[in-house]
Design a protein around this motif. Sequence first.
Motif, PDB file in Angstrom:
ATOM      1  N   LEU A 153      -2.051  -3.086   7.957  1.00  0.00           N
ATOM      2  CA  LEU A 153      -2.177  -2.363   6.685  1.00  0.00           C
ATOM      3  C   LEU A 153      -0.999  -1.413   6.467  1.00  0.00           C
ATOM      4  O   LEU A 153      -0.548  -1.233   5.331  1.00  0.00           O
ATOM      5  N   HIS A 154      -0.499  -0.834   7.541  1.00  0.00           N
ATOM      6  CA  HIS A 154       0.653   0.059   7.436  1.00  0.00           C
ATOM      7  C   HIS A 154       1.887  -0.710   6.973  1.00  0.00           C
ATOM      8  O   HIS A 154       2.634  -0.246   6.111  1.00  0.00           O
ATOM      9  N   LEU A 211      -5.382   1.656   3.965  1.00  0.00           N
ATOM     10  CA  LEU A 211      -4.776   2.214   5.168  1.00  0.00           C
ATOM     11  C   LEU A 211      -5.482   3.507   5.563  1.00  0.00           C
ATOM     12  O   LEU A 211      -5.823   3.702   6.735  1.00  0.00           O
ATOM     13  N   ARG A 241      -3.548  -0.528  -1.399  1.00  0.00           N
ATOM     14  CA  ARG A 241      -3.100  -0.620  -0.003  1.00  0.00           C
ATOM     15  C   ARG A 241      -3.125   0.740   0.676  1.00  0.00           C
ATOM     16  O   ARG A 241      -3.468   0.842   1.859  1.00  0.00           O
ATOM     17  N   VAL A 301      -4.711  -1.333  11.566  1.00  0.00           N
ATOM     18  CA  VAL A 301      -3.861  -0.253  11.045  1.00  0.00           C
ATOM     19  C   VAL A 301      -2.411  -0.702  10.990  1.00  0.00           C
ATOM     20  O   VAL A 301      -1.717  -0.452   9.999  1.00  0.00           O
TER      21      VAL A 301
END
Length: 131
Positions: free
Chosen positions: A72-73, A110, A106, A69
């Motif tokens: 991806l964040h 996420l 993206r 996370v």
Amino acid sequence: MSVDMIKEINDAIGAHGAWKLKLRTAIMMGRSDTEPATVRCDDRCALGRWLYGASLDAQTRAGKPYQVVRRLHAEFHQSAATVLEDALAGRKDQAGQRLEGEFKERSEKLVRALTKWKGELLSSASLGIGG
């Protein structure tokens, strides 16, 4: 802790979903009240403050869901900033393509990762694992 984490994840999913509208508006209007440099920082939004803040313990930070996370964040914020840069520079077509391409991809990754993490927390909670 799991209940708080689930709330944070739910809030993050909603907040990050709103970014598409903010970016689409910036593309149409050619302006925004947020600077791309600020958007690029992944520790200033609510999710970022939570991910980097003191409320998560070392065990959670060492876990794969957190690591995925967090990565991806950061990628989400990079992509949002790039769309915003194009929008503010008047490159509407390019900004729109990025919004529907890289940003959308993206963002979806996420949200999937956040949803998976939430599911794992809910499973652990229902099994009485963790705290």
